[in-house]
Design a protein around this motif. Sequence first.
Motif, PDB file in Angstrom:
ATOM      1  N   VAL A  26      10.396 -28.623   9.848  1.00  0.00           N
ATOM      2  CA  VAL A  26      11.826 -28.672   9.538  1.00  0.00           C
ATOM      3  C   VAL A  26      12.505 -27.666  10.458  1.00  0.00           C
ATOM      4  CG1 VAL A  26      13.609 -28.226   7.823  1.00  0.00           C
ATOM      5  CG2 VAL A  26      11.483 -29.344   7.139  1.00  0.00           C
ATOM      6  N   SER A  27      13.463 -28.119  11.239  1.00  0.00           N
ATOM      7  CA  SER A  27      14.111 -27.261  12.225  1.00  0.00           C
ATOM      8  C   SER A  27      15.269 -26.493  11.598  1.00  0.00           C
ATOM      9  CB  SER A  27      14.630 -28.105  13.387  1.00  0.00           C
ATOM     10  OG  SER A  27      15.335 -27.302  14.314  1.00  0.00           O
ATOM     11  N   PRO A  28      15.452 -25.217  11.959  1.00  0.00           N
ATOM     12  CA  PRO A  28      16.649 -24.504  11.511  1.00  0.00           C
ATOM     13  C   PRO A  28      17.894 -25.097  12.161  1.00  0.00           C
ATOM     14  CG  PRO A  28      15.443 -23.187  13.112  1.00  0.00           C
ATOM     15  CD  PRO A  28      14.592 -24.386  12.820  1.00  0.00           C
ATOM     16  N   GLY A  77      13.911 -21.381  18.035  1.00  0.00           N
ATOM     17  CA  GLY A  77      14.509 -21.358  16.707  1.00  0.00           C
ATOM     18  C   GLY A  77      15.937 -20.867  16.732  1.00  0.00           C
ATOM     19  N   MET A  78      16.225 -19.838  17.529  1.00  0.00           N
ATOM     20  CA  MET A  78      17.598 -19.323  17.620  1.00  0.00           C
ATOM     21  C   MET A  78      18.536 -20.351  18.230  1.00  0.00           C
ATOM     22  SD  MET A  78      17.258 -15.249  18.581  1.00  0.00           S
ATOM     23  CE  MET A  78      16.253 -15.508  20.046  1.00  0.00           C
ATOM     24  N   ARG A  79      18.057 -21.091  19.245  1.00  0.00           N
ATOM     25  CA  ARG A  79      18.901 -22.135  19.822  1.00  0.00           C
ATOM     26  C   ARG A  79      19.232 -23.198  18.790  1.00  0.00           C
ATOM     27  NH1 ARG A  79      16.076 -21.229  24.857  1.00  0.00           N
ATOM     28  NH2 ARG A  79      14.491 -22.813  24.410  1.00  0.00           N
ATOM     29  N   ARG A  80      18.235 -23.604  18.010  1.00  0.00           N
ATOM     30  CA  ARG A  80      18.483 -24.613  16.980  1.00  0.00           C
ATOM     31  C   ARG A  80      19.428 -24.094  15.901  1.00  0.00           C
ATOM     32  NH1 ARG A  80      14.932 -29.033  17.092  1.00  0.00           N
ATOM     33  NH2 ARG A  80      14.200 -29.257  19.240  1.00  0.00           N
ATOM     34  N   ALA A  81      19.322 -22.800  15.584  1.00  0.00           N
ATOM     35  CA  ALA A  81      20.163 -22.210  14.535  1.00  0.00           C
ATOM     36  C   ALA A  81      21.544 -21.814  15.044  1.00  0.00           C
ATOM     37  CB  ALA A  81      19.467 -20.992  13.931  1.00  0.00           C
ATOM     38  N   GLY A  82      21.761 -21.914  16.369  1.00  0.00           N
ATOM     39  CA  GLY A  82      23.067 -21.607  16.934  1.00  0.00           C
ATOM     40  C   GLY A  82      23.375 -20.130  17.064  1.00  0.00           C
ATOM     41  N   CYS A  83      22.339 -19.284  17.172  1.00  0.00           N
ATOM     42  CA  CYS A  83      22.591 -17.849  17.283  1.00  0.00           C
ATOM     43  C   CYS A  83      21.859 -17.230  18.476  1.00  0.00           C
ATOM     44  CB  CYS A  83      22.198 -17.132  15.988  1.00  0.00           C
ATOM     45  SG  CYS A  83      20.420 -17.182  15.604  1.00  0.00           S
TER      46      CYS A  83
END
Length: 370
Positions: free
Chosen positions: A79-81, A199-205
Amino acid sequence: MADGGAPGGAAVRARGRRGRGRALIGALAVVALIAAVSALWQTQFGPLTHAARCWGAWPDEGGASLFDHGDRDRASDEVSPTPEAPRGRCTVTWSRGTGSAARQQRVRVGYGTGPKAEAARRSWLDGLFARGGDPLPGALPGFVGDGSGALVLPERCDVDGRPSVVTVGGARQGDGRAGVAGGGFARTGRLLVDLANHGMRRAGCAPERPLRMAAAPTASPAPSSSASPSEPCSLPGLLGRAETARGGLASISGGGRGDFRTCVVSQRGEPAAQFAMVARARLVALFDGAAGLARLPGDRIPLPDRRAYGRMDASGATVRADCAGRPAIYTMRTDRTTGTSLDDPSTVFPRFVTAASRAAGCPAAGGSSR
């Protein structure tokens, strides 16, 4: 007539060359567009040529492998952030054989802030440090062991005042060995950083510059087998030599450098107690449960040479104290009854705080460093 037809034939040939030129230019433009899209996709999401698991961070071929037997025969569930739900998970499983010959290794990846409630958060943090580890090189706020680790993300990824963290861990089945999947410190550290960036790219941060390791992480030297008996955690005074020998105690993992120290103490090969000391701001924030330097909830804990606040009970302790003007977290957990002072945190934990503080160069309360 042949001579009279030459000009017309030349014109036809010229138009043909122009048509082929335009077609070639168009084809080159299409190739360039495909290359640009491919490069953009690989930059954002990982390779196109092979499936990339765990949010695009873990390619099926190449990259960091945490599996003893290579990268074949893998399956994953993830499950991707996202910016709306900055939590993620990924499980990658390697399996082969059936019946008594079955072999399986599993790696679990997590992205999130962990539980908010104090008791649940304490248990979660105990799990992060359960197998010890060594600090990541440079300024990266994390640590790594052989196939396990954690990395705290920049403040821009905090959620409700709690730091986000990427974790890696795993297990084996069927080969008679316990513990996490074997990938080595360098490969585990590299995968941990790749997971954090994706993960940070997927979470937008994600920050403008991706996280990088300046050098490969390395394990602290193993306790010397010639020591008789060895000093658990390499901290003089933590346990008496006679008690260590009588109780069959030894360090089985962990180490440390300066303001980061972990140790798991075993009794005859079975984990008995774990210790940790961290004085790196983002790791301290994990224990506070909030970014910044808020005081760890709890009462004042009586320690012989420093002011500390937190919790201490029969199962262990988690306290916050000063280390040369900056906050430090000290923790202990007991895992089994050993018949030694490890069973009594009120006795052994103050010794650990004193010894670990000395090793980190933290003066005692009042300015002395006795």
